[in-house]
Each structure stands twice: as C-alpha cells, then as structure tokens.
Scaffold this motif. Structure first.
Motif, mmCIF file in Angstrom:
data_model
loop_
_atom_site.group_PDB
_atom_site.id
_atom_site.type_symbol
_atom_site.label_atom_id
_atom_site.label_comp_id
_atom_site.label_asym_id
_atom_site.label_seq_id
_atom_site.Cartn_x
_atom_site.Cartn_y
_atom_site.Cartn_z
ATOM 1 N N PHE A 246 0.807 -1.227 0.000
ATOM 2 C CA PHE A 246 0.000 0.000 0.000
ATOM 3 C C PHE A 246 0.839 1.276 0.000
ATOM 4 O O PHE A 246 0.457 2.284 0.596
ATOM 5 N N HIS A 247 1.982 1.249 -0.686
ATOM 6 C CA HIS A 247 2.814 2.450 -0.715
ATOM 7 C C HIS A 247 2.225 3.548 -1.589
ATOM 8 O O HIS A 247 2.749 4.664 -1.602
ATOM 9 N N PHE A 248 1.134 3.261 -2.283
ATOM 10 C CA PHE A 248 0.441 4.319 -3.003
ATOM 11 C C PHE A 248 -0.147 5.338 -2.031
ATOM 12 O O PHE A 248 -0.479 6.463 -2.415
ATOM 13 N N ALA A 249 -0.260 4.940 -0.748
ATOM 14 C CA ALA A 249 -0.829 5.817 0.273
ATOM 15 C C ALA A 249 0.243 6.510 1.113
ATOM 16 O O ALA A 249 -0.058 7.045 2.184
ATOM 17 N N ASP A 250 1.488 6.511 0.650
ATOM 18 C CA ASP A 250 2.569 7.136 1.417
ATOM 19 C C ASP A 250 2.306 8.603 1.696
ATOM 20 O O ASP A 250 2.750 9.144 2.718
ATOM 21 N N GLY A 251 1.592 9.253 0.785
ATOM 22 C CA GLY A 251 1.347 10.684 0.942
ATOM 23 C C GLY A 251 0.528 11.039 2.156
ATOM 24 O O GLY A 251 0.562 12.191 2.620
ATOM 25 N N ILE A 252 -0.230 10.077 2.706
ATOM 26 C CA ILE A 252 -1.065 10.369 3.872
ATOM 27 C C ILE A 252 -0.399 9.916 5.172
ATOM 28 O O ILE A 252 -1.020 9.959 6.240
ATOM 29 N N GLY A 253 0.847 9.483 5.077
ATOM 30 C CA GLY A 253 1.604 9.131 6.273
ATOM 31 C C GLY A 253 1.663 7.639 6.521
ATOM 32 O O GLY A 253 0.746 6.884 6.152
ATOM 33 N N LYS A 254 2.759 7.201 7.153
ATOM 34 C CA LYS A 254 2.983 5.767 7.391
ATOM 35 C C LYS A 254 1.920 5.174 8.307
ATOM 36 O O LYS A 254 1.424 4.070 8.062
ATOM 37 N N THR A 255 1.552 5.900 9.366
ATOM 38 C CA THR A 255 0.566 5.367 10.316
ATOM 39 C C THR A 255 -0.776 5.135 9.640
ATOM 40 O O THR A 255 -1.394 4.072 9.802
ATOM 41 N N LEU B 202 -4.815 1.464 6.988
ATOM 42 C CA LEU B 202 -5.518 0.988 5.797
ATOM 43 C C LEU B 202 -5.158 -0.464 5.496
ATOM 44 O O LEU B 202 -6.027 -1.269 5.131
ATOM 45 N N THR B 203 -3.887 -0.802 5.649
ATOM 46 C CA THR B 203 -3.446 -2.175 5.394
ATOM 47 C C THR B 203 -4.096 -3.146 6.369
ATOM 48 O O THR B 203 -4.556 -4.226 5.976
ATOM 49 N N VAL B 204 -4.159 -2.764 7.639
ATOM 50 C CA VAL B 204 -4.773 -3.617 8.658
ATOM 51 C C VAL B 204 -6.261 -3.799 8.379
ATOM 52 O O VAL B 204 -6.796 -4.916 8.473
ATOM 53 N N ILE B 205 -6.949 -2.720 8.018
ATOM 54 C CA ILE B 205 -8.387 -2.809 7.708
ATOM 55 C C ILE B 205 -8.623 -3.736 6.528
ATOM 56 O O ILE B 205 -9.539 -4.576 6.543
ATOM 57 N N ALA B 206 -7.790 -3.607 5.483
ATOM 58 C CA ALA B 206 -7.930 -4.458 4.307
ATOM 59 C C ALA B 206 -7.694 -5.925 4.664
ATOM 60 O O ALA B 206 -8.451 -6.815 4.241
ATOM 61 N N ALA B 207 -6.657 -6.201 5.433
ATOM 62 C CA ALA B 207 -6.360 -7.580 5.836
ATOM 63 C C ALA B 207 -7.459 -8.125 6.738
ATOM 64 O O ALA B 207 -7.853 -9.298 6.615
ATOM 65 N N LEU B 208 -7.965 -7.289 7.651
ATOM 66 C CA LEU B 208 -9.040 -7.717 8.550
ATOM 67 C C LEU B 208 -10.306 -8.044 7.767
ATOM 68 O O LEU B 208 -11.004 -9.024 8.058
ATOM 69 N N GLY B 209 -10.621 -7.237 6.745
ATOM 70 C CA GLY B 209 -11.786 -7.513 5.909
ATOM 71 C C GLY B 209 -11.659 -8.849 5.198
ATOM 72 O O GLY B 209 -12.625 -9.628 5.116
ATOM 73 N N ASN B 210 -10.476 -9.134 4.682
ATOM 74 C CA ASN B 210 -10.241 -10.419 4.015
ATOM 75 C C ASN B 210 -10.333 -11.581 4.997
ATOM 76 O O ASN B 210 -10.810 -12.663 4.641
#
Length: 506
Positions: free
Chosen positions: A457-466, A471-479
């Motif tokens: 999800f480095h496409f989201a680097d502009g909004i900060g690492k945290t 977002l990565t955790v939410i996506a993984a949790l949804g899966n």
C-alpha cells in the motif's frame, strides 16, 4: 454446450473446492498481514540508528601504514581504515578471505588482539545510547541465520548481547560503523510468527518447493476471488434462512474487500514467483590485494589539506587510490545527509547530522582524481555487468530510499548506473564498500512496483505511514472476516450434505 454455459454450470463447484484448498493459507496470510504493521512498532529501544562520523586527526599517526604492516609480517591487505579506540588511533586492517579484522596501534605498530571485540562493544554502546547496560556476550557472525536474515545485507558483523529485560541484541558492522539489526525478544517473536505464517519459513528446508507452494496457493486465491466476484453478480436472492444469511454476509464482505483481495493475491503470487530467481547480490563486490611495501602514505600531507573522517583503498584501471571521506567545504548542510535523515525519519529512526565530500588520491603521488566517486561507480558497474563504459546512459548519486530503490536494500548512499542493455538495467553500487546494493531492470521494476503498491500500500505514502498501516490492517481484517464467513458456509454445507446422505441411506 458452449464454454460459457459449462463454466456457469460448474463454477459453484470449482469455487467451493478452491475455497477449501485456500481457507487455511488465507487465514494465515491475513492474520500475519494484520500483525505486520503492529510488529514494526515493537522496535527495541535503541537511541541511534546512525552514528555521526568525527574528523580524524591524522597528524597523530606516528608510524606509516607500510611500516606497521611489515613490522607484523603482513605483506598484503585488501583494505584498511583509521579508527579511534580508547583515545588511540588504530589501523583497522582487512585481508582477503579473512573475516577477522586486525587492529594495529598507529603510534607503536603493535597489534591489539582485543581491539576487534572492544571496537564492536564501543559501537554497540553508542547505538544503544545506554552506557550503564552491561554487555553479556559478543560473537562474530560470519553468515546469515534464522535471526540475522539475508535482508540485513551486512556481513560479517558482531552480535552484542545486553543484560536487559527485553533481551536486546545489536548486530554491528565494524568496517562501516553501521547497525545491521536491533533485535529483542518481542520483535523476535513477532518476526518468527510473521515468517512462518506469511512466508511459510517452516518449508524452508524443502528449498524451491516452498516458493512453488506459495505461488500455487496465492495464484489459486486470486482465481477463487475472481470466481467469487462472478458468482456474486450472477446469483439471485433467495428466501431468508440461516444458510442464506451467512451467504449474504460472506458475499457482502467479500464484495467490499474484493479489490484488496485481488491486490494482495496477485502481487503475492507475482512476488513469490520472482523468488525462483536467487538474490545473488552478495556475490558482487570488488576486492583487490595491495602490497604492503607500496603503501607508504604520507598522512601528514593529507592532514594539512583535508579534514578526513574516513580513509580506505581503491584500485581502478590498474591504479591504486586512497579514498578519503572528508568534511564538506560547503557551509550549508549537505543534501546527501539531509535526505538520509528524511529517509531514516520515515522509519522512526534518527539519521546523521553532517555533510561529506569524497576524494580520490592516487598512490603514491597523492594527485586528486577529478570526479573520482562517479568514475569509481562507473568502474564498479562495468566490472559487475561486463558492459563497456560506452553503454552507460547515466550515473546518478542516490541519497535516499525512494521509488525502485527501497528501504529493503539497506545501503546508502549509492550510485545508480544505468545501461542501455538488458531492459535498461541499472546497477546500484556502494562505493564505500565496493559492493553491489541492487540490480534492477524494467522487468524487475514491474514486480517491485506491484508488490510495493498492491501489497504494501505504498500508493498511500502521501497520507503518512501510520494511516497507510491502518488501511493495510483494515484491508487484511476484511479479508480475514470474508474467509471466516466462507469457512462457516462450507461447514454448514458439509453438515447438510452429510445429513442428506444419511437420510438417503436410511
């Protein structure tokens, strides 16, 4: 029956079968995927990730390098540097095919057998930033192992264990004064969990079979997701029942997370497939043998002209050079170090605080080579690639982790040398160590960008690492939720099928 009708008729059966095969792997991947961003926050309490390099007063050297070597019956070396230890200057000597460094007192010419361990201890305490913590053991690590993984790049290193509740241990490189890895018990547990659940390290002993399993299962997970999306759009709603409710929940969650499912599984399969190509960057380095009798360097003349912070030997085009890292003559802070600080800050680490200039002086006349750093980078790249210098398109200094040259490569600063051959291959070379940091071409770039953007999800680097981690955790949790709902459906289906068979037999 045409192909479309055949697929439509059998897709439920295929989807159910593939779901059974990937159920456990998907749960393992999503659980570890959720834990990975959390794991990165469990870092050992280490004050410094980089050490400031101080100027060396070369005028304090009382015995020349050649005399010090010959006095100790050392006829040739592969490299050397000057370091300070306990208020004394030492020649730190490296030799071919010998991982053990030799420390010779630059005032007396005497070898200090304890200095290698003492210097590793000094570095570790500086990195830790806690002089009160007792060191329990120090050992030389000559190869990568289950804790000090190949991704850490630096070898050989000293492993320094501290007497602290968290069991912290630091891996330090005494040749470059760098921290290879900071590890404690919590991070070790998280790392082991992730490697076994996400990368399936428990299959490591099976060699390429581990990679094959990951490719097949992640590819199957991608196909299963595509079939699931298709089924969701062709299925008609039915009357409410327990099974239908679970099915509806499963489909609703799966449709919501379907984009990230496709992203994770495709990039995971692609990344695993690239693992069939071994990472052999450790095999690319330049190392020469310098005769001791030819190293009568006049450090007094160097000291009067340059503010030296580090010194080493280089051989290029049959000419030997002394490579000097000097304090910058420019008044402002250097772009190199500012960008290195920024790169370190992205990972919650402290960087350096000074700028530097690199100079190459020929031996023995100490004549400066113009643009020596770039010339040496080009020489390294042509040596590694077997290409001629005429095929070089560009040579660029890289001072931060960015784009195709990510943090995973660990080495900075480096030079990017690009050729017009082999899909525009570019060699990232570290001139300070004479080692290759990375080799990338257009084919590698596709996989690297796929994994970076779709998996991490480095496409989201502009909004900060945290925020990106959230977002990565939410996506993984949804899966994970979609997978669990699917397993419940499979269990209900299996139970009803079993009951139906029992009624028929009755």
């Amino acid at each position: 029956m045409n192909l479309f009708s055949y697929i439509k008729r059998n897709i439920y059966k295929w989807h159910r079968l593939s779901s059974i095969l990937i159920a456990i792997p998907v749960i393992m991947w999503t659980l570890s995927g959720i834990m990975h961003p959390i794991m990165t926050s469990f870092k050992p309490k280490v004050k410094n990730q980089f050490l400031k390099t101080n100027t060396i007063d070369l005028s304090r050297i009382k015995i020349t390098l050649d005399s010090a070597l010959l006095k100790n019956n050392i006829t040739s070396i592969s490299n050397f540097r000057v370091i300070e230890l306990k208020d004394k200057l030492y020649y730190q000597i490296s030799q071919k095919s010998n991982n053990q460094l030799i420390f010779i007192d630059a005032s007396t010419g005497q070898v200090n057998a304890d200095a290698p361990v003492q210097y590793a201890q000094k570095l570790a305490l500086q990195f830790l930033g806690d002089s009160t913590t007792r060191i329990t053991s120090i050992s030389l690590v000559k190869s990568f192992d289950d804790e000090y993984l190949e991704i850490n790049r630096l070898l050989p290193v000293y492993k320094v264990n501290f007497d602290r509740k968290d069991g912290v241990r630091l891996y330090v490189d005494p040749v470059s004064d760098r921290l290879g890895l900071a590890m404690d018990d919590n991070r070790a547990a998280f790392t082991s969990f992730f490697r076994n659940f996400h990368s399936w390290e428990f299959l490591k002993s099976l060699g390429s079979f581990q990679t094959a399993v990951l490719v097949v299962l992640s590819g199957l997970a991608f196909i299963t997701a595509v079939m699931g999306i298709y089924i969701a759009f062709i299925s008609k709603s039915k009357k409410r029942s327990g099974t239908v409710r679970y099915r509806r929940v499963h489909r609703q969650i799966a449709i919501v997370v379907s984009v990230t499912t496709l992203m994770f599984t495709f990039s995971g399969a692609y990344h695993a497939f690239k693992k069939f190509e071994p990472d052999n960057r450790q095999n690319y380095f330049v190392e020469y043998e310098f005769k001791a009798k030819n190293l009568g360097l006049c450090f007094d003349s160097i000291a009067t002209k340059y503010q030296v912070k580090n010194v080493s030997l280089v051989q290029m085009n049959n000419t030997s050079y002394v490579r000097l890292t000097c304090s910058s003559s420019v008044t402002n802070k250097g772009e190199c170090c500012e960008k290195m600080n920024m790169a370190a800050a992205k990972f919650g680490e402290k960087g350096k605080a000074d700028s530097e200039e690199i100079r190459y002086l020929s031996i023995p006349d100490l004549k400066e080579l113009p643009n020596g750093e770039e010339q040496y980078a080009r020489f390294m790249a042509t040596t590694f690639s077997k290409n001629s210098d005429e095929k070089i398109v560009s040579a660029t200094s890289i001072n931060e982790f960015k784009g195709e040259y990510g943090f995973v490569n660990k080495r900075l600063p480096v030079y990017k040398v690009q050729f017009a051959t082999n899909y525009n291959e570019r060699w990232y070379v570290e001139t300070s160590s004479g080692k290759m940091a990375a080799k990338i071409n257009d084919m590698d770039l596709r996989e690297g960008l796929s994994f970076s953007m779709l998996h991490k999800f480095h496409f989201a680097d502009g909004i900060g690492k945290t925020t990106r981690d959230v977002l990565t955790v939410i996506a993984a949790l949804g899966n994970l939720m979609a997978a669990l709902a699917g397993i419940i459906l499979l269990l209900i289906w299996y139970k009803r099928k079993k009951e139906k068979v029992s009624r028929v037999k009755a």
